[in-house]
Design an enzyme around this catalytic site. Structure first.
Site, PDB file in Angstrom:
ATOM      1  N   SER A 124       0.836  -1.203   0.000  1.00 15.58           N
ATOM      2  CA  SER A 124       0.000   0.000   0.000  1.00 15.58           C
ATOM      3  C   SER A 124       0.868   1.249   0.000  1.00 15.58           C
ATOM      4  CB  SER A 124      -0.891  -0.004   1.256  1.00 15.58           C
ATOM      5  OG  SER A 124      -1.473   1.276   1.453  1.00 15.58           O
ATOM      6  N   TYR A 148      -1.815  -0.664  11.009  1.00 11.10           N
ATOM      7  CA  TYR A 148      -2.120  -1.297   9.712  1.00 11.10           C
ATOM      8  C   TYR A 148      -0.949  -1.068   8.754  1.00 11.10           C
ATOM      9  CZ  TYR A 148      -3.471  -1.188   4.857  1.00 11.10           C
ATOM     10  OH  TYR A 148      -3.456  -1.339   3.503  1.00 11.10           O
ATOM     11  N   LYS A 152       2.041  -3.652   6.839  1.00 10.82           N
ATOM     12  CA  LYS A 152       2.434  -3.667   5.420  1.00 10.82           C
ATOM     13  C   LYS A 152       3.945  -3.489   5.285  1.00 10.82           C
ATOM     14  CE  LYS A 152      -1.588  -4.156   3.377  1.00 10.82           C
ATOM     15  NZ  LYS A 152      -1.939  -5.429   2.696  1.00 10.82           N
TER      16      LYS A 152
HETATM   17  C1  WQD Z   1      -9.278   9.740   1.174  1.00 15.75           C
HETATM   18  C2  WQD Z   1      -9.527  11.219   1.393  1.00 15.75           C
HETATM   19  C3  WQD Z   1      -9.772  11.824   3.691  1.00 15.75           C
HETATM   20  C4  WQD Z   1     -13.577   9.679   4.337  1.00 15.75           C
HETATM   21  C5  WQD Z   1      -6.673   4.691   3.032  1.00 15.75           C
HETATM   22  C6  WQD Z   1      -5.589   3.891   3.687  1.00 15.75           C
HETATM   23  C7  WQD Z   1      -4.674   3.365   2.627  1.00 15.75           C
HETATM   24  C8  WQD Z   1      -5.469   2.596   1.594  1.00 15.75           C
HETATM   25  C9  WQD Z   1      -6.541   3.469   0.993  1.00 15.75           C
HETATM   26  C10 WQD Z   1      -5.483   0.261   2.117  1.00 15.75           C
HETATM   27  C11 WQD Z   1      -8.749  11.804   2.571  1.00 15.75           C
HETATM   28  C12 WQD Z   1     -11.063  12.073   2.918  1.00 15.75           C
HETATM   29  C13 WQD Z   1     -12.414  10.186   3.767  1.00 15.75           C
HETATM   30  C14 WQD Z   1     -14.614  10.572   4.704  1.00 15.75           C
HETATM   31  C15 WQD Z   1     -13.265  12.422   3.912  1.00 15.75           C
HETATM   32  N1  WQD Z   1      -6.062   1.452   2.185  1.00 15.75           N
HETATM   33  N2  WQD Z   1     -12.274  11.531   3.549  1.00 15.75           N
HETATM   34  N3  WQD Z   1     -14.421  11.920   4.474  1.00 15.75           N
HETATM   35  O1  WQD Z   1      -6.866   7.631   3.946  1.00 15.75           O
HETATM   36  O2  WQD Z   1      -6.142   8.125   1.541  1.00 15.75           O
HETATM   37  O3  WQD Z   1      -6.107   5.797   2.381  1.00 15.75           O
HETATM   38  O4  WQD Z   1      -7.362   3.917   2.091  1.00 15.75           O
HETATM   39  O5  WQD Z   1      -4.484  -0.032   1.530  1.00 15.75           O
HETATM   40  O6  WQD Z   1      -3.736   2.503   3.239  1.00 15.75           O
HETATM   41  O7  WQD Z   1      -4.838   4.753   4.526  1.00 15.75           O
HETATM   42  O8  WQD Z   1      -8.292   6.901   1.959  1.00 15.75           O
HETATM   43  O9  WQD Z   1     -10.670   7.063   1.428  1.00 15.75           O
HETATM   44  O10 WQD Z   1      -9.974   7.087   3.875  1.00 15.75           O
HETATM   45  O11 WQD Z   1      -9.499   9.077   2.430  1.00 15.75           O
HETATM   46  O12 WQD Z   1     -13.129  13.647   3.735  1.00 15.75           O
HETATM   47  O13 WQD Z   1     -15.690  10.191   5.231  1.00 15.75           O
HETATM   48  O14 WQD Z   1     -10.915  11.409   1.694  1.00 15.75           O
HETATM   49  O15 WQD Z   1      -9.524  12.876   4.621  1.00 15.75           O
HETATM   50  O16 WQD Z   1      -8.372  13.108   2.231  1.00 15.75           O
HETATM   51  P1  WQD Z   1      -6.815   7.233   2.519  1.00 15.75           P
HETATM   52  P2  WQD Z   1      -9.687   7.484   2.469  1.00 15.75           P
END
Ligand code: WQD
Length: 338
Positions: A124, A148, A152
């Site tokens: 990841s 998590y 990885k």
């Molecule tokens: C994306 C953006 C949030 C939810 C995670 C894991 C990573 C991978 C992918 C496994 C950010 C914003 C989110 C919400 C929001 N997983 N957001 N409101 O954090 O980039 O990555 O998932 O491999 O390891 O860390 O993904 O979709 O949680 O967030 O504003 O309700 O959306 O702040 O900017 P992230 P995400």
């Protein structure tokens, strides 16, 4: 000769099974359904018209692993199985280390015992930690900020040490950016058990009225509009990257990390607006403070994926928004026998 897909009924695992079957591979799949449902197996068959062996088992059951390798002629392994919720990992680190690390060690030991030394590991972009600059290249420093992500990075380090100890291993570490979307048939989608953490499932829950408003975490980042920028990649593109990786394992020894992203970042607000326009729906939202652990911008340098794997993403953000919506429409109200 078969490919063993661990965690093959999960979001990325199931889409990868579809692409592997359509590329002509024979599959053996196992999953414990911790974050997926048995109905996914039927969807894979419905989409491809092809069957495969399935074991309802767990990588922490060494007897199960031993039986899978004794009963089947496994050529290589694509390893998805693992817990993947950042927030849950902070609350339950021992559960994450036991499952992800011990389970992977069990798998590697059984692979070694059966002389199966070709592995694609589901890593990841989280291993890059807080990037100093973007786009991210595979040689950038690695650091993690949650259990998590630490699992990885630990598994990457275990695999690097293994390859130093035995040059017969061929290992690819695929570093995913932000997988979204669903199969174009509408039969497969991101359908996690429990409450979703990621942005797209939350956008879908809001569009379908399951939650009243989407919470946008932070609008004061140094980005195009103040909201977080990520490299969203269609899950089908990601799955096809694994087909390229499976082919590559026959052509090299050693270990290589490869980013699987599009190389293009989109902000939260850009994704919301695109989703609303493509699907003609409304996604009401409200701003909230930044989410702990979030970074401002994260997107991939895709040169190595193209040069080394011969792969690049083909689908765009509008495809991702449309296919996510269509897949949820097909899955809303569906009940699965447990
Ligand atoms: C994306 C953006 C949030 C939810 C995670 C894991 C990573 C991978 C992918 C496994 C950010 C914003 C989110 C919400 C929001 N997983 N957001 N409101 O954090 O980039 O990555 O998932 O491999 O390891 O860390 O993904 O979709 O949680 O967030 O504003 O309700 O959306 O702040 O900017 P992230 P995400």
């Amino acid at each position: 000769m078969s490919i063993l897909v661990t965690g093959g009924t999960g979001f990325i695992g199931s889409h990868t099974c579809v692409e592997l079957l359509e590329a002509g591979y024979d599959l053996v799949v196992f999953d414990n359904f911790y974050n997926s449902k048995p109905s996914v197996l039927d969807s894979i068959v419905d989409i491809t018209g092809k069957g495969f062996k399935f074991y309802h088992s767990d990588m922490n059951d060494i007897g199960d692993l031993e039986k899978i390798f004794s009963d089947n002629d496994i050529d290589c392994v694509i390893h998805f199985a693992g817990f993947k919720a950042v927030g849950e990992s902070v609350e339950k680190p021992l559960m994450y280390y036991s499952n992800n690390i011990t389970g992977t060690l069990n798998l590697l030991n059984v692979m070694k015992d059966h002389n199966v030394k070709k592995l694609v590991f589901s890593s990841s972009a989280t291993v890059y930690g807080v990037p100093k600059k973007v786009p991210l290249t595979e040689d950038m420093p690695l650091s993690v900020t949650n259990p998590y992500g630490r699992t990885k990075l630990m598994i990457e380090d275990i695999l690097r040490d293994l390859c130093v100890s035995d040059p017969e291993w061929s290992v690819l570490l695929l570093r995913y950016f932000n997988p979204v979307g669903g199969h174009k048939s509408g039969l497969l989608c991101e359908d996690p058990n429990g409450i979703p953490n990621n942005l797209m499932p939350r956008i879908l829950d809001t569009a379908f009225g399951i939650q009243e408003k989407l919470t946008v975490f932070g609008n004061d980042y140094d980005t195009v509009d103040g909201t977080g920028v990520r490299d969203y990649i269609h899950v089908t593109d990601l799955a096809k990257g694994h087909v390229n990786a499976a082919r590559k394992l026959d052509a090299f020894r050693g270990i290589e990390a490869v980013n699987l992203g599009t190389g293009r970042g989109y902000s939260v607000l850009e994704l919301i607006k695109t989703f609303e326009r493509v699907n003609n729906v409304s996604v009401p939202f409200e701003f909230a403070p930044r989410r702990p652990g979030d970074v401002a911008e994260c997107y991939a340098d895709t040169k190595k994926a193209y040069d080394f794997l011969g792969w690049k993403a083909e689908l765009g953000i509008e495809d991702m928004c449309r296919d996510s919506y269509v897949a949820r429409v097909n899955h809303s109200g569906r009940s699965d026998e447990e």
